[in-house]
Every structure is written in C-alpha cells, then in structure tokens.
Design a protein around this motif. Structure first.
Motif, PDB file in Angstrom:
ATOM      1  N   TRP A  41     -17.850  16.246 -16.685  1.00 19.97           N
ATOM      2  CA  TRP A  41     -17.510  15.760 -15.353  1.00 19.97           C
ATOM      3  C   TRP A  41     -17.438  14.242 -15.408  1.00 19.97           C
ATOM      4  CZ3 TRP A  41     -22.244  16.828 -17.169  1.00 19.97           C
ATOM      5  CH2 TRP A  41     -23.321  15.987 -16.846  1.00 19.97           C
ATOM      6  N   ILE A  42     -17.077  13.624 -14.297  1.00 20.13           N
ATOM      7  CA  ILE A  42     -17.043  12.174 -14.259  1.00 20.13           C
ATOM      8  C   ILE A  42     -18.138  11.647 -13.347  1.00 20.13           C
ATOM      9  CG2 ILE A  42     -14.561  12.161 -14.652  1.00 20.13           C
ATOM     10  CD1 ILE A  42     -14.233  11.158 -11.740  1.00 20.13           C
ATOM     11  N   LYS A  43     -18.489  10.381 -13.581  1.00 24.56           N
ATOM     12  CA  LYS A  43     -19.283   9.621 -12.627  1.00 24.56           C
ATOM     13  C   LYS A  43     -18.483   8.370 -12.278  1.00 24.56           C
ATOM     14  CE  LYS A  43     -23.943  11.161 -13.905  1.00 24.56           C
ATOM     15  NZ  LYS A  43     -25.373  10.765 -13.965  1.00 24.56           N
ATOM     16  N   ASP A  44     -18.093   8.287 -10.992  1.00 21.18           N
ATOM     17  CA  ASP A  44     -17.443   7.069 -10.533  1.00 21.18           C
ATOM     18  C   ASP A  44     -18.424   5.907 -10.610  1.00 21.18           C
ATOM     19  OD1 ASP A  44     -15.092   8.457  -9.858  1.00 21.18           O
ATOM     20  OD2 ASP A  44     -15.961   9.074  -7.960  1.00 21.18           O
ATOM     21  N   VAL A  45     -17.925   4.755 -11.022  1.00 18.21           N
ATOM     22  CA  VAL A  45     -18.748   3.559 -11.190  1.00 18.21           C
ATOM     23  C   VAL A  45     -18.520   2.617 -10.016  1.00 18.21           C
ATOM     24  CG1 VAL A  45     -19.216   1.567 -12.671  1.00 18.21           C
ATOM     25  CG2 VAL A  45     -18.654   3.780 -13.695  1.00 18.21           C
ATOM     26  N   ASP A  46     -19.611   2.226  -9.334  1.00 16.11           N
ATOM     27  CA  ASP A  46     -19.538   1.331  -8.187  1.00 16.11           C
ATOM     28  C   ASP A  46     -18.938   2.098  -6.997  1.00 16.11           C
ATOM     29  OD1 ASP A  46     -19.656  -0.979  -6.588  1.00 16.11           O
ATOM     30  OD2 ASP A  46     -18.934  -2.273  -8.190  1.00 16.11           O
ATOM     31  N   VAL A  47     -18.703   1.411  -5.906  1.00 11.55           N
ATOM     32  CA  VAL A  47     -18.212   2.023  -4.665  1.00 11.55           C
ATOM     33  C   VAL A  47     -16.776   1.584  -4.427  1.00 11.55           C
ATOM     34  CG1 VAL A  47     -18.582   2.254  -2.184  1.00 11.55           C
ATOM     35  CG2 VAL A  47     -20.540   1.977  -3.721  1.00 11.55           C
ATOM     36  N   GLY A  48     -15.884   2.550  -4.266  1.00 11.72           N
ATOM     37  CA  GLY A  48     -14.504   2.248  -3.933  1.00 11.72           C
ATOM     38  C   GLY A  48     -13.693   1.631  -5.040  1.00 11.72           C
ATOM     39  N   GLN A  49     -14.124   1.796  -6.290  1.00 14.68           N
ATOM     40  CA  GLN A  49     -13.423   1.214  -7.437  1.00 14.68           C
ATOM     41  C   GLN A  49     -12.704   2.309  -8.226  1.00 14.68           C
ATOM     42  OE1 GLN A  49     -13.537  -2.267  -7.487  1.00 14.68           O
ATOM     43  NE2 GLN A  49     -14.550  -1.713  -5.559  1.00 14.68           N
ATOM     44  N   SER A  50     -11.875   1.906  -9.185  1.00 15.71           N
ATOM     45  CA  SER A  50     -11.105   2.869  -9.976  1.00 15.71           C
ATOM     46  C   SER A  50     -11.818   3.290 -11.254  1.00 15.71           C
ATOM     47  CB  SER A  50      -9.744   2.270 -10.344  1.00 15.71           C
ATOM     48  OG  SER A  50      -9.905   1.133 -11.188  1.00 15.71           O
ATOM     49  N   THR A  51     -12.917   2.623 -11.611  1.00 12.93           N
ATOM     50  CA  THR A  51     -13.571   2.899 -12.889  1.00 12.93           C
ATOM     51  C   THR A  51     -14.472   4.130 -12.797  1.00 12.93           C
ATOM     52  OG1 THR A  51     -15.237   1.263 -12.255  1.00 12.93           O
ATOM     53  CG2 THR A  51     -13.499   0.544 -13.747  1.00 12.93           C
ATOM     54  N   SER A  52     -14.509   4.884 -13.891  1.00 10.52           N
ATOM     55  CA  SER A  52     -15.347   6.085 -13.974  1.00 10.52           C
ATOM     56  C   SER A  52     -15.536   6.453 -15.431  1.00 10.52           C
ATOM     57  CB  SER A  52     -14.721   7.248 -13.193  1.00 10.52           C
ATOM     58  OG  SER A  52     -13.370   7.447 -13.570  1.00 10.52           O
ATOM     59  N   ASP A  53     -16.582   7.240 -15.680  1.00 11.56           N
ATOM     60  CA  ASP A  53     -16.952   7.622 -17.042  1.00 11.56           C
ATOM     61  C   ASP A  53     -17.020   9.137 -17.183  1.00 11.56           C
ATOM     62  OD1 ASP A  53     -17.265   4.944 -17.851  1.00 11.56           O
ATOM     63  OD2 ASP A  53     -19.311   4.892 -17.058  1.00 11.56           O
ATOM     64  N   ILE A  54     -16.884   9.606 -18.432  1.00 13.81           N
ATOM     65  CA  ILE A  54     -16.951  11.030 -18.751  1.00 13.81           C
ATOM     66  C   ILE A  54     -18.360  11.368 -19.223  1.00 13.81           C
ATOM     67  CG2 ILE A  54     -15.986  12.888 -20.141  1.00 13.81           C
ATOM     68  CD1 ILE A  54     -13.950  11.565 -18.280  1.00 13.81           C
ATOM     69  N   TYR A  55     -18.922  12.435 -18.656  1.00 18.19           N
ATOM     70  CA  TYR A  55     -20.252  12.905 -19.028  1.00 18.19           C
ATOM     71  C   TYR A  55     -20.183  14.338 -19.554  1.00 18.19           C
ATOM     72  CZ  TYR A  55     -22.698   8.890 -17.048  1.00 18.19           C
ATOM     73  OH  TYR A  55     -23.179   7.634 -16.807  1.00 18.19           O
ATOM     74  N   TYR A  56     -21.217  14.691 -20.318  1.00 13.34           N
ATOM     75  CA  TYR A  56     -21.301  16.037 -20.910  1.00 13.34           C
ATOM     76  C   TYR A  56     -22.751  16.513 -20.886  1.00 13.34           C
ATOM     77  CZ  TYR A  56     -21.790  19.569 -24.573  1.00 13.34           C
ATOM     78  OH  TYR A  56     -22.116  20.698 -25.272  1.00 13.34           O
ATOM     79  N   ASN A  57     -22.932  17.818 -20.663  1.00 12.62           N
ATOM     80  CA  ASN A  57     -24.238  18.440 -20.803  1.00 12.62           C
ATOM     81  C   ASN A  57     -24.033  19.905 -21.175  1.00 12.62           C
ATOM     82  OD1 ASN A  57     -27.074  18.861 -20.704  1.00 12.62           O
ATOM     83  ND2 ASN A  57     -27.257  17.405 -18.999  1.00 12.62           N
ATOM     84  N   PHE A  58     -25.095  20.561 -21.614  1.00 14.04           N
ATOM     85  CA  PHE A  58     -24.965  21.948 -22.063  1.00 14.04           C
ATOM     86  C   PHE A  58     -26.293  22.676 -21.862  1.00 14.04           C
ATOM     87  CE2 PHE A  58     -27.124  20.003 -25.518  1.00 14.04           C
ATOM     88  CZ  PHE A  58     -27.757  20.996 -26.248  1.00 14.04           C
ATOM     89  N   ALA A  59     -26.206  24.022 -21.863  1.00 14.51           N
ATOM     90  CA  ALA A  59     -27.398  24.855 -21.766  1.00 14.51           C
ATOM     91  C   ALA A  59     -27.108  26.193 -22.426  1.00 14.51           C
ATOM     92  CB  ALA A  59     -27.807  25.072 -20.307  1.00 14.51           C
TER      93      ALA A  59
END
Length: 381
Positions: A200-218
């Motif tokens: 999934w992604i996490k948007d960075v800051d408020v109202g900006q275009s930057t975001s990062d990709i995250y991963y987890n598993f179980a």
C-alpha cells in the motif's frame, strides 16, 4: 478510483461473470445485481473480486459503499457459492481508530482488496480506515490499514486485524506536517503456502503529491481464532528508494513467487494535477522471504517512462467521462523457478495518436534488468 458497474439505484452489477470466470461462452452474459443491503443512496465503486483457488464456484467481491462526498462510507462484501449465479451480501465493520478512545471506529473505510488462500479456501479483505482531519478539505486525519478474514465463503467475518496506522497531522500555519503519513491504496495476494502479502502507499505530508510504497506479510496458514483473523504482522517495510518526500509512488500491486520472492510494481506520477505527462512504471523485487521471514527488497527498477492517463478521460464526442486513475498489474511467473520472469500490464496515454488511454504489456526474464518493448494490447483507436 476505478469505474465499476452501478445500477441506477446504487446496486453493484457483475456483467457476464460466468463468461469471465469459466470462459464458457464468447458472448456477453446477463448483468447480475450482487448487493441488496448497501446503505440507501450509496453507490458502489473500486470493486475487487477474488476466486477460491480450490473451488472456482466460490467468489467474493469487495467494494466501497460511497455516499457521495460525505461520511460515513462503508465497505460492502458480496459472496457467491455457485459461480456468480446468485449472491448474498454484508458490510464489514469494526475498524477501530487506535488513536481514539477504545472501540471508537474510524468514520470511513474504503479502498478494498481481496484474496483467497489455497487449500482452506478462506477469504481475506484488506481496506483503509480513516477519519477526517483539520486541514482544508478534511485532510490530515488518522488512518490505518486493516485485514479481515472469512472462513465461511464471505458470509461472516472474524473482525479485522490492524496491519499499520498513523496518527492525525500536527498542522503548522501552512496546514503542513512533514511527518504526517496517510495509509491508502492497498493490494493483497496470497502465495501457494498461504502467506498473505500486502502492499500500500503512505502519503507524505498533507495535500502533497509525494508518497511511499510499503509492504507487510503474515502467515495465513495459521487458522483464525475466535473473533480474530489469527494473523500476526511485524514492522512494515518501505519498498521505494526515494522515500520520505521525494517519490510520487502510487497504486502498488504485489505478486509473490512460490520460491519466496515478492514482486511489487507501481506508478510514479503527480496525482495532484489533472494531466501529468511524466509518469514512470516502477518495480522492485524482494528476495529471501518465507512464511516467517521478510523479503529483502533491492534497488528500484525503472520499467517504462509513460504519459499517465488524464484524471478524466473523455467520450468520443468530447464529453468528460470517468475518473481514470490507474496503476500497473504485475504477475510473477511461478513456472520459472528462478523467479526472474515477471509480467506487467499498465495503462498510458498516447498523445502522438490523440489516444487518451491504451493498455500495454511488458515482460522481464532476467529479474528486471531488461524489459520487452511495450506491446499495445487493445486494438481500438
């Protein structure tokens, strides 16, 4: 947001599902309404469908029950045990805000993803829970990523497990918070040994275009408990290299390989503008993973520079049509024991030919070092 079939009174339709699942006919089938208990006045969108790998008659669809631009929005589930001929439906609840008093649910849940485990036939639904924040337009609220589990073919659900979460923004006078993260746009898949993989992604800051990709598993081979999924997640992993405010990584898609490798693809572009002409299809490959061992992701791979779809496509007579957000789909080839072969399909604009949206295909057989020249899949102009 993807366009999905919705009836005039807000019902969700599956068109020709028997054709899509079983390829029994080359002709289109009859539309089948799959939801009857969605909230009055809501529309259904961002539909995801999963098929039980052990019994293709068992289907589960997840979708947003969206009440326009107002809260609350809920998550609908529809299920079928006869290949889509008949359906029942329910609504998922219980996504509590970990930053609020106990048993305080998030106002909205949305962005569904669904998958099914081989063997037991359990279904899993992941989604985002969020509250409105104090920033203009309601941005900056707390958010979390959840997954729920059904051992009854989608009829009943255990209650969700929290995978990751972030608190509301602490706004400065410019309504910014560089430490704020908003969970969004999840995708899940399960591998042959029933490990559940989420990105999934996490948007960075408020109202900006930057975001990062995250991963987890179980390890989903662990059975569900009484009132819980039985899933245990560790610390989430950041996948993209330019994290923390550089990349505009969005719409990730995960595909695990039987050898424990994990491929993730995403699109990098500015979602805050109506037509960003400088997008990139990106990928990364995690190696060395297993049921209890996280994969190690390498250097981000540039798959293809693209012209992303405009925010809204237009009809042939020039009328503004559906919102056209789109991300790539990646599949790791399980027949290649090395894990080096993967396939990606993606949508892109073709300005040179005045074509707003085409589907393209590309592949790698050497672990992402080289990709085939993109092939246009659709034959319309």
């Amino acid at each position: 947001m993807c366009r999905s079939g919705t009836s005039a009174n807000g019902g969700m339709l599956v068109t020709g599902l028997a054709v899509a699942v079983f390829a029994a006919s080359a002709s289109a089938g009859v539309d089948i309404k799959v939801n009857t208990t969605s909230p009055a006045g809501s529309v259904q969108n961002e539909v995801r469908l999963a098929i039980d790998p052990g019994n293709s008659l068992n289907l589960v669809a997840a979708y947003n029950n969206q009440n326009g631009q107002v809260s609350p929005n809920s998550l609908g589930i529809s299920y079928s045990s006869d290949g889509g001929a008949t359906w029942g439906d329910t609504t998922l609840t219980g996504a509590n805000n970990p930053f609020a008093p106990p048993n305080t649910p998030f106002t909205n849940i949305f962005d569904p993803a669904v998958g099914s485990a081989p063997g037991a036939g359990d279904f899993f639904a992941a989604y985002i829970g969020a509250d409105a924040g104090a920033a203009p337009g309601g941005g900056g609220g707390a958010s979390g990523l959840f997954v729920d589990r059904s051992t009854t073919g989608g009829m009943t659900w255990t209650g969700p497990t929290l995978i990751d979460s972030n608190p509301a923004a602490t706004l400065d006078p410019q309504n910014r918070d560089p430490n704020y993260r908003f969970n969004d746009r999840v995708h899940i898949d399960l591998d042959p040994v029933s490990v559940l993989h989420a990105t999934w992604i996490k948007d960075v800051d408020v109202g900006q275009s930057t975001s990062d990709i995250y991963y987890n598993f179980a390890n989903a081979a662990v059975p569900a408990g009484v009132g819980n999924t039985g899933l245990t997640f560790g610390a989430s992993i950041i996948v993209n290299d330019g994290f923390g405010g550089t990349d505009e990584a969005n719409a990730p898609y995960v595909s695990p390989h039987p050898n424990g490798d994990v491929w993730i693809a995403w699109i990098d572009y500015d979602v805050t503008v109506s037509n960003d002409a400088t997008g990139r299809i990106m990928a990364d490959r995690g190696t060395g993973g297993g049921p209890v061992t996280p994969p190690t992701f390498g250097t981000d791979i540039l798959v293809q520079n693209i012209d992303p779809l405009p925010r809204n496509v237009t009809t042939s007579n020039g009328v503004t049509d559906v919102i056209a957000k789109s991300g790539p789909v990646i599949v790791a080839d399980g027949n290649d024991g090395t894990g080096n072969t993967a396939y990606i399909a993606y949508a892109a604009e073709d300005p040179a030919n005045n074509d707003q949206a085409n589907i393209y295909f590309t592949a790698t057989t050497d672990g992402g070092l080289n990709w085939s020249g993109p092939i246009k899949v659709n034959d319309d102009s």
